[in-house]
Scaffold this motif. Structure first.
Motif, PDB file in Angstrom:
ATOM      1  N   ASP A  69       0.820  -1.209   0.000  1.00 51.02           N
ATOM      2  CA  ASP A  69       0.000   0.000   0.000  1.00 51.02           C
ATOM      3  C   ASP A  69       0.857   1.264   0.000  1.00 51.02           C
ATOM      4  OD1 ASP A  69       0.946  -0.426   2.563  1.00 51.02           O
ATOM      5  OD2 ASP A  69      -0.912   0.154   3.560  1.00 51.02           O
ATOM      6  N   GLU A  70       2.043   1.195   0.585  1.00 54.18           N
ATOM      7  CA  GLU A  70       2.943   2.343   0.588  1.00 54.18           C
ATOM      8  C   GLU A  70       3.539   2.600  -0.797  1.00 54.18           C
ATOM      9  OE1 GLU A  70       5.232   2.764   4.674  1.00 54.18           O
ATOM     10  OE2 GLU A  70       5.347   0.699   3.944  1.00 54.18           O
ATOM     11  N   LEU A  71       3.714   1.515  -1.559  1.00 52.62           N
ATOM     12  CA  LEU A  71       4.352   1.631  -2.872  1.00 52.62           C
ATOM     13  C   LEU A  71       3.367   1.897  -3.999  1.00 52.62           C
ATOM     14  CD1 LEU A  71       6.915  -1.334  -2.689  1.00 52.62           C
ATOM     15  CD2 LEU A  71       7.140   0.999  -1.814  1.00 52.62           C
ATOM     16  N   SER A  72       2.077   1.787  -3.703  1.00 57.43           N
ATOM     17  CA  SER A  72       1.067   1.842  -4.766  1.00 57.43           C
ATOM     18  C   SER A  72       1.100   3.144  -5.560  1.00 57.43           C
ATOM     19  CB  SER A  72      -0.333   1.639  -4.178  1.00 57.43           C
ATOM     20  OG  SER A  72      -0.625   2.660  -3.237  1.00 57.43           O
ATOM     21  N   SER A  73       1.453   4.239  -4.904  1.00 61.15           N
ATOM     22  CA  SER A  73       1.450   5.538  -5.593  1.00 61.15           C
ATOM     23  C   SER A  73       2.842   5.976  -6.038  1.00 61.15           C
ATOM     24  CB  SER A  73       0.858   6.610  -4.670  1.00 61.15           C
ATOM     25  OG  SER A  73       1.627   6.730  -3.493  1.00 61.15           O
ATOM     26  N   LEU A  74       3.843   5.124  -5.838  1.00 58.28           N
ATOM     27  CA  LEU A  74       5.216   5.481  -6.185  1.00 58.28           C
ATOM     28  C   LEU A  74       5.595   4.951  -7.560  1.00 58.28           C
ATOM     29  CD1 LEU A  74       7.173   4.814  -2.847  1.00 58.28           C
ATOM     30  CD2 LEU A  74       6.370   7.008  -3.741  1.00 58.28           C
ATOM     31  N   ASP A  75       6.406   5.722  -8.272  1.00 59.68           N
ATOM     32  CA  ASP A  75       7.008   5.267  -9.525  1.00 59.68           C
ATOM     33  C   ASP A  75       8.437   4.830  -9.214  1.00 59.68           C
ATOM     34  OD1 ASP A  75       7.923   4.752 -12.034  1.00 59.68           O
ATOM     35  OD2 ASP A  75       8.048   6.859 -12.648  1.00 59.68           O
ATOM     36  N   LEU A  76       8.672   3.509  -9.169  1.00 59.11           N
ATOM     37  CA  LEU A  76       9.997   2.995  -8.841  1.00 59.11           C
ATOM     38  C   LEU A  76      10.742   2.482 -10.074  1.00 59.11           C
ATOM     39  CD1 LEU A  76       9.323   0.998  -5.531  1.00 59.11           C
ATOM     40  CD2 LEU A  76      10.189   3.324  -5.803  1.00 59.11           C
ATOM     41  N   SER A  77      10.197   2.667 -11.226  1.00 55.48           N
ATOM     42  CA  SER A  77      10.802   2.120 -12.441  1.00 55.48           C
ATOM     43  C   SER A  77      12.233   2.609 -12.622  1.00 55.48           C
ATOM     44  CB  SER A  77       9.978   2.510 -13.666  1.00 55.48           C
ATOM     45  OG  SER A  77       8.667   1.995 -13.575  1.00 55.48           O
ATOM     46  N   GLY A  78      13.170   1.645 -12.627  1.00 52.06           N
ATOM     47  CA  GLY A  78      14.582   1.964 -12.825  1.00 52.06           C
ATOM     48  C   GLY A  78      15.228   2.687 -11.672  1.00 52.06           C
ATOM     49  N   LYS A  79      14.568   2.727 -10.515  1.00 56.29           N
ATOM     50  CA  LYS A  79      15.077   3.485  -9.372  1.00 56.29           C
ATOM     51  C   LYS A  79      15.538   2.561  -8.244  1.00 56.29           C
ATOM     52  CE  LYS A  79      12.034   7.286 -10.646  1.00 56.29           C
ATOM     53  NZ  LYS A  79      10.917   8.181 -10.258  1.00 56.29           N
ATOM     54  N   SER A 120       8.629  -9.187   5.972  1.00 55.59           N
ATOM     55  CA  SER A 120       9.938  -9.812   5.780  1.00 55.59           C
ATOM     56  C   SER A 120      10.781  -9.040   4.776  1.00 55.59           C
ATOM     57  CB  SER A 120       9.769 -11.251   5.300  1.00 55.59           C
ATOM     58  OG  SER A 120       9.300 -11.286   3.968  1.00 55.59           O
ATOM     59  N   PHE A 121      12.107  -9.280   4.843  1.00 48.28           N
ATOM     60  CA  PHE A 121      13.007  -8.659   3.878  1.00 48.28           C
ATOM     61  C   PHE A 121      12.628  -9.069   2.457  1.00 48.28           C
ATOM     62  CE2 PHE A 121      16.050  -9.257   7.600  1.00 48.28           C
ATOM     63  CZ  PHE A 121      15.869  -7.963   8.073  1.00 48.28           C
ATOM     64  N   ALA A 122      12.280 -10.347   2.275  1.00 45.95           N
ATOM     65  CA  ALA A 122      11.928 -10.830   0.934  1.00 45.95           C
ATOM     66  C   ALA A 122      10.702 -10.104   0.390  1.00 45.95           C
ATOM     67  CB  ALA A 122      11.686 -12.337   0.972  1.00 45.95           C
ATOM     68  N   GLU A 123       9.693  -9.910   1.233  1.00 42.96           N
ATOM     69  CA  GLU A 123       8.491  -9.190   0.780  1.00 42.96           C
ATOM     70  C   GLU A 123       8.824  -7.774   0.358  1.00 42.96           C
ATOM     71  OE1 GLU A 123       4.606 -10.172   3.060  1.00 42.96           O
ATOM     72  OE2 GLU A 123       6.230 -10.512   4.496  1.00 42.96           O
ATOM     73  N   LYS A 124       9.693  -7.112   1.109  1.00 41.85           N
ATOM     74  CA  LYS A 124      10.083  -5.748   0.762  1.00 41.85           C
ATOM     75  C   LYS A 124      10.728  -5.706  -0.617  1.00 41.85           C
ATOM     76  CE  LYS A 124      10.988  -4.613   5.657  1.00 41.85           C
ATOM     77  NZ  LYS A 124      10.058  -3.510   5.932  1.00 41.85           N
ATOM     78  N   VAL A 125      11.657  -6.657  -0.855  1.00 41.27           N
ATOM     79  CA  VAL A 125      12.365  -6.687  -2.133  1.00 41.27           C
ATOM     80  C   VAL A 125      11.399  -7.004  -3.276  1.00 41.27           C
ATOM     81  CG1 VAL A 125      14.153  -7.859  -3.472  1.00 41.27           C
ATOM     82  CG2 VAL A 125      14.566  -7.289  -1.060  1.00 41.27           C
ATOM     83  N   LEU A 126      10.537  -7.995  -3.077  1.00 43.70           N
ATOM     84  CA  LEU A 126       9.601  -8.386  -4.139  1.00 43.70           C
ATOM     85  C   LEU A 126       8.577  -7.296  -4.425  1.00 43.70           C
ATOM     86  CD1 LEU A 126       9.032 -12.126  -3.169  1.00 43.70           C
ATOM     87  CD2 LEU A 126      10.281 -11.267  -5.157  1.00 43.70           C
ATOM     88  N   ASN A 127       8.115  -6.623  -3.383  1.00 50.96           N
ATOM     89  CA  ASN A 127       7.149  -5.537  -3.596  1.00 50.96           C
ATOM     90  C   ASN A 127       7.774  -4.407  -4.413  1.00 50.96           C
ATOM     91  OD1 ASN A 127       5.252  -6.930  -2.124  1.00 50.96           O
ATOM     92  ND2 ASN A 127       5.516  -5.740  -0.249  1.00 50.96           N
ATOM     93  N   ALA A 128       9.022  -4.070  -4.078  1.00 50.95           N
ATOM     94  CA  ALA A 128       9.704  -3.006  -4.813  1.00 50.95           C
ATOM     95  C   ALA A 128       9.996  -3.435  -6.248  1.00 50.95           C
ATOM     96  CB  ALA A 128      10.990  -2.616  -4.098  1.00 50.95           C
ATOM     97  N   ALA A 129      10.418  -4.685  -6.410  1.00 54.91           N
ATOM     98  CA  ALA A 129      10.711  -5.191  -7.757  1.00 54.91           C
ATOM     99  C   ALA A 129       9.463  -5.186  -8.631  1.00 54.91           C
ATOM    100  CB  ALA A 129      11.299  -6.595  -7.658  1.00 54.91           C
ATOM    101  N   GLU A 130       8.313  -5.524  -8.019  1.00 53.78           N
ATOM    102  CA  GLU A 130       7.047  -5.539  -8.760  1.00 53.78           C
ATOM    103  C   GLU A 130       6.696  -4.150  -9.286  1.00 53.78           C
ATOM    104  OE1 GLU A 130       2.398  -6.436  -7.679  1.00 53.78           O
ATOM    105  OE2 GLU A 130       3.920  -7.713  -6.754  1.00 53.78           O
ATOM    106  N   LYS A 131       7.163  -3.122  -8.574  1.00 50.99           N
ATOM    107  CA  LYS A 131       6.911  -1.741  -9.005  1.00 50.99           C
ATOM    108  C   LYS A 131       8.018  -1.221  -9.924  1.00 50.99           C
ATOM    109  CE  LYS A 131       4.237   0.880  -7.777  1.00 50.99           C
ATOM    110  NZ  LYS A 131       2.991   1.367  -8.444  1.00 50.99           N
TER     111      LYS A 131
END
Length: 463
Positions: free
Chosen positions: A144-154, A164-175
């Motif tokens: 929910d924190e990442l839903s409004s962020l543009d993380l492409s290439g960042k 978990s650490f894995a969830e954080k990485v996967l959530n960011a990668a998905e964005k």
């Protein structure tokens, strides 16, 4: 050492617990204590055990980390094999494969226009990569924190906590994030695991709380993250086995005793105490017991891949026939038996109950030290597969553990020759007490059951 019995993938993140146990203090000089041993071969064993020999082998083994499945572990295996052979044994190397992780050979982090120095750490199962991009603050990395962020290439900067650490990485990668930096929410460095390999992971690194908070001032700048040499795949580790056959077939009792320790270490740690100490002591007791008459078969085994899930000992036990399992009467497991800064010697059994191993060791330690070594409950080391197969087994370890367990400071200068000598004498005479030629008749009388304080009876943070 060590893994939770059922949760092996979290092993890299386990901390050492400050388990307080008041163990026996040696009250008599060795020569005087030896008077309590009447058998001439017991006295011969005590005289022959050399802490200096053990120390020198620890020194050799702990020059570099011995991570399972790597060339450095293979070199340790060859050294152990040659040592066994130099004592007159035929040493067998038992290979086994596992799906494992090789940590990176290097990791670096830089920020354009910033002159400060960062000390990033890789997570277990971090993937290799050379990425750069705008640094973006991404909270705790929840969806929910990442839903409004543009993380492409960042590069996402995420704080530890809640998921978990894995969830954080996967959530960011998905964005679309090119990389992830996670910083601690408590003082000190951050180390941990992503749990298992995932093709969706992006390069990820850990920072201390102070470094992460310093990086907050660099939001919007270009960050470069490089991770080199990390890989996951099928690897090969090895056990090394030397066998002392009974003296004289007519007198053989048909029983088997296994003395063992793991020879691998974790990445970045030379593993002098964990567990070059147990490996070197296994070698020394193999040397000392080589020509002592015994009616029981004694197997000396050093195990690979303990640090990634007790894999070597599990493989060894899995290769035993039902007959061999029924004939194996004891497993003595030596793990972390030489640190000058650890506590006193204790024994840990999987169920916290006494067994033949604890009985024999208490009998010997009472003769040597005036008090029997206490025992309690604990897993996370190579006695576990033996115990699960119904074989009496116990871990020999000092408690509480030293503060630099699983760190680069686990080095030869922290080893106590006095502790090596004491533990080797207890274990060596205990094994001989069960293996000597008089064992066809009644078994030796059990020593009094002296249990450790209640706080030793838990699995929590033993290793």
């Amino acid at each position: 050492m060590k893994k939770p019995i059922l949760s092996l993938t979290l092993a890299a993140t386990l901390a050492i617990g400050a388990v307080s146990v008041q163990a026996a203090v040696k009250q008599e000089p060795a020569a005087k204590a030896a008077q309590h041993f009447q058998d001439p071969f017991e006295k011969k064993i005590l005289k022959a055990i050399s802490a200096e020999n053990i120390y020198e082998n620890i020194d050799y083994l702990s020059k570099v980390p011995r991570v399972a499945g790597t060339e450095s572990e293979a070199k340790a295996v060859q050294f152990i094999k040659e040592e066994f052979e130099s004592y007159g044994y035929k040493a067998d190397v038992q290979p086994f494969t596992f799906y494992g992780y090789t940590p990176p050979s290097s990791i670096s982090l830089s920020v354009d226009g910033y002159g400060g120095e960062w000390k990033p750490q890789a997570f277990t199962y971090s993937v290799s990569g050379n990425v750069s991009g705008e640094l973006v603050l991404a909270g705790l990395g929840k969806k929910d924190e990442l839903s409004s962020l543009d993380l492409s290439g960042k590069i996402a900067l995420i704080k530890r906590g809640e998921i978990s650490f894995a969830e954080k990485v996967l959530n960011a990668a998905e964005k679309g994030a090119a990389g992830v930096i996670i910083y601690n929410n408590a003082e000190g460095a951050l180390s941990g695991t992503l749990g298992e390999h995932n093709d969706k992971f992006v390069p990820s690194a850990a920072l201390s709380k102070a470094e992460g908070e310093a990086l907050l001032s660099q939001i919007g700048k270009t960050v470069s993250l490089s991770i080199v040499g990390a890989e996951t795949g099928e690897k090969t580790s090895h056990n090394v086995i030397a066998v002392k056959k009974p003296t004289g077939k007519k007198s053989a009792a048909n029983d088997i005793i296994v003395l063992g320790a793991h020879h691998d270490s974790v990445a970045g740690a030379p593993g002098a105490n964990d567990d070059a100490s147990g490996t070197a002591m296994t070698l020394e007791l193999a040397r000392v017991l080589k020509n002592v008459p015994a009616d029981t078969e004694i197997r000396f085994v050093t195990f690979g891949a303990e640090e990634v899930g007790l894999l070597g000992s599990e493989h060894y036990v899995s290769t035993l026939s039902d007959d061999e399992i029924s004939r194996t009467v004891a497993n003595f497991n030596l793990d972390m038996v030489g640190s000058r800064d650890a506590g006193d010697l204790v024994m840990l059994t999987l169920d916290g109950k006494s067994n033949l191993v604890t009985d024999l060791a208490q009998k010997s330690s009472e003769k040597l030290n005036g008090e029997p070594t206490p025992y309690g409950q604990g897993g996370r080391s190579d006695h576990v597969p033996f115990a699960e197969a119904g074989i009496p087994a116990a871990l020999f370890i000092h408690s509480p553990s030293e503060p630099w367990y699983h760190t680069p400071e686990d080095s030869i200068d922290k080893i106590s020759k006095e502790k090596l000598q004491d533990t080797a004498e207890i274990v060596g005479t205990a094994i001989y007490d069960r293996a000597r030629m008089d064992q066809i008749g009644p078994k030796p009388k059990k020593a009094p059951k002296v249990k450790a304080p209640d706080e030793l009876k838990t699995e929590e943070n033993i290793k």
